[in-house]
Design a protein around this motif. Sequence first.
Motif, PDB file in Angstrom:
ATOM      1  N   TYR A  26     -25.870 -42.422 -11.411  1.00  0.00           N
ATOM      2  CA  TYR A  26     -26.580 -43.239 -12.389  1.00  0.00           C
ATOM      3  C   TYR A  26     -27.627 -42.488 -13.210  1.00  0.00           C
ATOM      4  O   TYR A  26     -28.343 -43.112 -13.998  1.00  0.00           O
ATOM      5  N   THR A  27     -27.759 -41.180 -13.046  1.00  0.00           N
ATOM      6  CA  THR A  27     -28.702 -40.405 -13.840  1.00  0.00           C
ATOM      7  C   THR A  27     -28.017 -39.150 -14.363  1.00  0.00           C
ATOM      8  O   THR A  27     -26.932 -38.788 -13.907  1.00  0.00           O
ATOM      9  N   HIS A  28     -28.659 -38.502 -15.311  1.00  0.00           N
ATOM     10  CA  HIS A  28     -28.157 -37.254 -15.869  1.00  0.00           C
ATOM     11  C   HIS A  28     -29.067 -36.105 -15.453  1.00  0.00           C
ATOM     12  O   HIS A  28     -30.230 -36.326 -15.104  1.00  0.00           O
ATOM     13  N   VAL A  29     -28.557 -34.877 -15.526  1.00  0.00           N
ATOM     14  CA  VAL A  29     -29.368 -33.699 -15.231  1.00  0.00           C
ATOM     15  C   VAL A  29     -30.572 -33.707 -16.171  1.00  0.00           C
ATOM     16  O   VAL A  29     -30.436 -33.911 -17.372  1.00  0.00           O
ATOM     17  N   GLY A  30     -31.745 -33.531 -15.606  1.00  0.00           N
ATOM     18  CA  GLY A  30     -32.978 -33.560 -16.388  1.00  0.00           C
ATOM     19  C   GLY A  30     -33.560 -34.944 -16.567  1.00  0.00           C
ATOM     20  O   GLY A  30     -34.671 -35.088 -17.074  1.00  0.00           O
ATOM     21  N   GLY A  31     -32.832 -35.976 -16.135  1.00  0.00           N
ATOM     22  CA  GLY A  31     -33.320 -37.349 -16.265  1.00  0.00           C
ATOM     23  C   GLY A  31     -34.360 -37.673 -15.202  1.00  0.00           C
ATOM     24  O   GLY A  31     -34.456 -37.025 -14.171  1.00  0.00           O
ATOM     25  N   ALA A  32     -35.142 -38.696 -15.466  1.00  0.00           N
ATOM     26  CA  ALA A  32     -36.186 -39.116 -14.535  1.00  0.00           C
ATOM     27  C   ALA A  32     -35.613 -40.056 -13.481  1.00  0.00           C
ATOM     28  O   ALA A  32     -34.777 -40.898 -13.774  1.00  0.00           O
ATOM     29  N   VAL A  33     -36.069 -39.877 -12.250  1.00  0.00           N
ATOM     30  CA  VAL A  33     -35.709 -40.762 -11.137  1.00  0.00           C
ATOM     31  C   VAL A  33     -37.007 -41.391 -10.643  1.00  0.00           C
ATOM     32  O   VAL A  33     -37.895 -40.704 -10.144  1.00  0.00           O
ATOM     33  N   LEU A  34     -37.140 -42.704 -10.819  1.00  0.00           N
ATOM     34  CA  LEU A  34     -38.338 -43.419 -10.417  1.00  0.00           C
ATOM     35  C   LEU A  34     -38.260 -43.719  -8.929  1.00  0.00           C
ATOM     36  O   LEU A  34     -37.340 -44.389  -8.465  1.00  0.00           O
ATOM     37  N   ASP A  35     -39.218 -43.204  -8.188  1.00  0.00           N
ATOM     38  CA  ASP A  35     -39.271 -43.379  -6.735  1.00  0.00           C
ATOM     39  C   ASP A  35     -40.527 -44.174  -6.405  1.00  0.00           C
ATOM     40  O   ASP A  35     -41.638 -43.690  -6.588  1.00  0.00           O
ATOM     41  N   LEU A  36     -40.348 -45.397  -5.946  1.00  0.00           N
ATOM     42  CA  LEU A  36     -41.494 -46.261  -5.701  1.00  0.00           C
ATOM     43  C   LEU A  36     -42.213 -45.995  -4.391  1.00  0.00           C
ATOM     44  O   LEU A  36     -43.395 -46.267  -4.276  1.00  0.00           O
ATOM     45  N   ASP A  37     -41.498 -45.470  -3.385  1.00  0.00           N
ATOM     46  CA  ASP A  37     -42.145 -45.289  -2.086  1.00  0.00           C
ATOM     47  C   ASP A  37     -42.291 -43.829  -1.671  1.00  0.00           C
ATOM     48  O   ASP A  37     -42.673 -43.553  -0.544  1.00  0.00           O
TER      49      ASP A  37
END
Length: 81
Positions: free
Chosen positions: A19-30
């Motif tokens: 669901y993401t691309h290389v260089g994309g942001a991954v939002l991690d809440l915990d």
Amino acid sequence: MPDWHGLPPSHLAYLIRRYTHVGGAVLDLDAHPATIAATAYLRRVPARMVTVATTRACGSCRPPLNAGRAVWRVGPVRVST
């Protein structure tokens, strides 16, 4: 590596890759160690959500211009143990 809410690290890495691309942001809440490790391994950028309450607690930070909304910043996620 510990499971993330019952999801093995390999499945978590698959979801991030799918669901993401290389260089994309991954939002991690915990700030889970498995999420941080998979994000770095897959060459994504870890991101954390900063809210008005979090910003006001930081003595050197000023509240964002769009106070009342959640904003996010891209950058390293610090994990305190």
